[in-house]
Design a protein around this motif. Sequence first.
Motif, PDB file in Angstrom:
ATOM      1  N   GLU A 117     -18.090  -2.063   1.051  1.00 32.46           N
ATOM      2  CA  GLU A 117     -16.652  -1.660   0.724  1.00 32.46           C
ATOM      3  C   GLU A 117     -16.191  -1.556  -0.708  1.00 32.46           C
ATOM      4  N   LEU A 118     -15.006  -0.998  -1.245  1.00 35.31           N
ATOM      5  CA  LEU A 118     -14.703  -0.855  -2.156  1.00 35.31           C
ATOM      6  C   LEU A 118     -13.116  -0.600  -2.256  1.00 35.31           C
ATOM      7  N   THR A 119     -12.368  -0.828  -3.406  1.00 37.27           N
ATOM      8  CA  THR A 119     -11.083  -0.215  -3.596  1.00 37.27           C
ATOM      9  C   THR A 119     -11.066   0.650  -4.665  1.00 37.27           C
ATOM     10  N   VAL A 120     -10.155   1.701  -4.619  1.00 39.43           N
ATOM     11  CA  VAL A 120      -9.934   2.549  -5.622  1.00 39.43           C
ATOM     12  C   VAL A 120      -8.482   2.933  -5.904  1.00 39.43           C
ATOM     13  N   SER A 121      -8.136   3.053  -7.100  1.00 39.74           N
ATOM     14  CA  SER A 121      -6.903   3.401  -7.448  1.00 39.74           C
ATOM     15  C   SER A 121      -6.341   4.814  -6.734  1.00 39.74           C
ATOM     16  N   VAL A 122      -5.303   5.074  -6.085  1.00 36.75           N
ATOM     17  CA  VAL A 122      -4.770   6.267  -5.598  1.00 36.75           C
ATOM     18  C   VAL A 122      -4.642   7.250  -6.822  1.00 36.75           C
ATOM     19  N   GLU A 123      -4.381   6.772  -8.012  1.00 37.22           N
ATOM     20  CA  GLU A 123      -4.319   7.713  -9.020  1.00 37.22           C
ATOM     21  C   GLU A 123      -5.593   8.253  -9.509  1.00 37.22           C
ATOM     22  N   ASN A 124      -6.773   7.712  -9.130  1.00 35.49           N
ATOM     23  CA  ASN A 124      -8.077   8.015  -9.553  1.00 35.49           C
ATOM     24  C   ASN A 124      -8.528   9.258  -8.413  1.00 35.49           C
ATOM     25  N   LEU A 125      -8.044  10.328  -8.454  1.00 36.20           N
ATOM     26  CA  LEU A 125      -8.166  11.165  -7.622  1.00 36.20           C
ATOM     27  C   LEU A 125      -9.720  11.830  -7.535  1.00 36.20           C
ATOM     28  N   MET A 126     -10.304  11.803  -8.624  1.00 38.09           N
ATOM     29  CA  MET A 126     -11.649  11.963  -8.877  1.00 38.09           C
ATOM     30  C   MET A 126     -12.800  11.122  -8.125  1.00 38.09           C
ATOM     31  N   ALA A 127     -12.302   9.915  -8.380  1.00 39.80           N
ATOM     32  CA  ALA A 127     -13.116   8.718  -7.609  1.00 39.80           C
ATOM     33  C   ALA A 127     -12.954   8.947  -6.255  1.00 39.80           C
ATOM     34  N   VAL A 128     -11.521   8.715  -5.560  1.00 39.60           N
ATOM     35  CA  VAL A 128     -11.509   8.972  -4.193  1.00 39.60           C
ATOM     36  C   VAL A 128     -12.072  10.083  -3.563  1.00 39.60           C
ATOM     37  N   PHE A 136     -17.858   7.556   2.456  1.00 41.19           N
ATOM     38  CA  PHE A 136     -17.032   6.695   2.651  1.00 41.19           C
ATOM     39  C   PHE A 136     -15.779   6.952   3.265  1.00 41.19           C
ATOM     40  N   SER A 137     -15.113   6.148   4.050  1.00 40.40           N
ATOM     41  CA  SER A 137     -14.002   6.252   4.904  1.00 40.40           C
ATOM     42  C   SER A 137     -12.812   5.410   4.398  1.00 40.40           C
ATOM     43  N   GLN A 138     -11.770   5.993   4.411  1.00 37.03           N
ATOM     44  CA  GLN A 138     -10.582   5.374   3.788  1.00 37.03           C
ATOM     45  C   GLN A 138     -10.247   4.150   5.358  1.00 37.03           C
ATOM     46  N   VAL A 139     -10.093   3.133   5.108  1.00 36.43           N
ATOM     47  CA  VAL A 139      -9.872   2.195   6.260  1.00 36.43           C
ATOM     48  C   VAL A 139      -8.424   1.192   5.973  1.00 36.43           C
ATOM     49  N   GLY A 140      -7.936   1.454   4.594  1.00 37.28           N
ATOM     50  CA  GLY A 140      -6.891   0.580   4.518  1.00 37.28           C
ATOM     51  C   GLY A 140      -6.066   0.930   3.242  1.00 37.28           C
ATOM     52  N   TYR A 141      -4.915   0.603   3.079  1.00 38.91           N
ATOM     53  CA  TYR A 141      -3.992   1.091   1.743  1.00 38.91           C
ATOM     54  C   TYR A 141      -3.494  -0.329   1.123  1.00 38.91           C
ATOM     55  N   ILE A 142      -3.630  -0.588  -0.092  1.00 37.69           N
ATOM     56  CA  ILE A 142      -3.058  -1.819  -0.544  1.00 37.69           C
ATOM     57  C   ILE A 142      -2.005  -1.385  -1.501  1.00 37.69           C
ATOM     58  N   PRO A 143      -0.633  -1.540  -1.064  1.00 38.49           N
ATOM     59  CA  PRO A 143       0.337  -1.301  -1.985  1.00 38.49           C
ATOM     60  C   PRO A 143       0.309  -2.161  -3.018  1.00 38.49           C
ATOM     61  N   ARG A 151       3.168  -1.621 -14.437  1.00 40.34           N
ATOM     62  CA  ARG A 151       3.585  -0.676 -13.254  1.00 40.34           C
ATOM     63  C   ARG A 151       2.551  -0.918 -12.456  1.00 40.34           C
ATOM     64  N   ASP A 152       3.176  -0.891 -11.083  1.00 39.00           N
ATOM     65  CA  ASP A 152       2.406  -1.075  -9.734  1.00 39.00           C
ATOM     66  C   ASP A 152       1.525   0.215  -9.595  1.00 39.00           C
ATOM     67  N   ILE A 153       0.122   0.058  -9.259  1.00 40.18           N
ATOM     68  CA  ILE A 153      -0.588   1.151  -8.724  1.00 40.18           C
ATOM     69  C   ILE A 153      -1.073   0.617  -7.469  1.00 40.18           C
ATOM     70  N   ASP A 154      -1.110   1.534  -6.270  1.00 35.39           N
ATOM     71  CA  ASP A 154      -1.694   1.323  -5.107  1.00 35.39           C
ATOM     72  C   ASP A 154      -3.097   1.611  -5.373  1.00 35.39           C
ATOM     73  N   GLU A 155      -3.735   1.052  -4.245  1.00 33.08           N
ATOM     74  CA  GLU A 155      -5.246   1.013  -3.908  1.00 33.08           C
ATOM     75  C   GLU A 155      -5.576   1.569  -2.772  1.00 33.08           C
ATOM     76  N   ILE A 156      -6.439   2.251  -2.508  1.00 33.10           N
ATOM     77  CA  ILE A 156      -7.224   2.718  -1.179  1.00 33.10           C
ATOM     78  C   ILE A 156      -8.265   1.675  -0.818  1.00 33.10           C
ATOM     79  N   PHE A 157      -8.381   1.275   0.103  1.00 31.11           N
ATOM     80  CA  PHE A 157      -9.603   0.511   0.636  1.00 31.11           C
ATOM     81  C   PHE A 157     -10.632   1.296   1.455  1.00 31.11           C
TER      82      PHE A 157
END
Length: 166
Positions: A117-128, A136-143, A151-157
């Motif tokens: 598992e991992l989390t990645v910033s929604v702003e880091n499009l290259m990593a996503v 990897f599959s996106q299984v969650g979203y962490i506002p 500044r708040d940055i959302d993450e993808i789980f």
Amino acid sequence: MKIKKINNADVDVFKAIRLEALRNEPENFASHARDWEGLSQQDWLLRMSDCTVFVAFKDDEPVGIMVLMPNRPSKMAHRATVIMVYVRKSERGTGLAARLLSKITQYASQIGVSQIELTVSVENLMAVQFYLKQGFSQVGYIPAGLRHEGRDIDEIFMMLRVQGST
């Protein structure tokens, strides 16, 4: 280019590449460089003790890092988290990140981990995009998963099932 699973004897290598990552890409990590810069040698060793650290070297210089942190509770021991992912800009696009991830997944399988598992910033499009390409599959979203410079940055789980784990 070689990839090595490092140990306590390589703590200075760990320190060098971790601080480089935090200083060069501060928005992509949960920690600030200042959180790590003042650590004692013992604290650096302690940070290494709960995880397995893989470092990529080019001409004996560290240029990338990827860390696997297994879960300890017995009902969660089949899961591990990828953390501290960094590849120096000059080495991006070379396949190095995929090679590091391959080492991580091979190692995970050997120690009985079947889910990474991992989390990645929604702003880091290259990593996503990289993680999706690697299966990897996106299984969650962490506002507001991270807060950087106020500044708040959302993450993808994300998660990946590991083949061949014991």
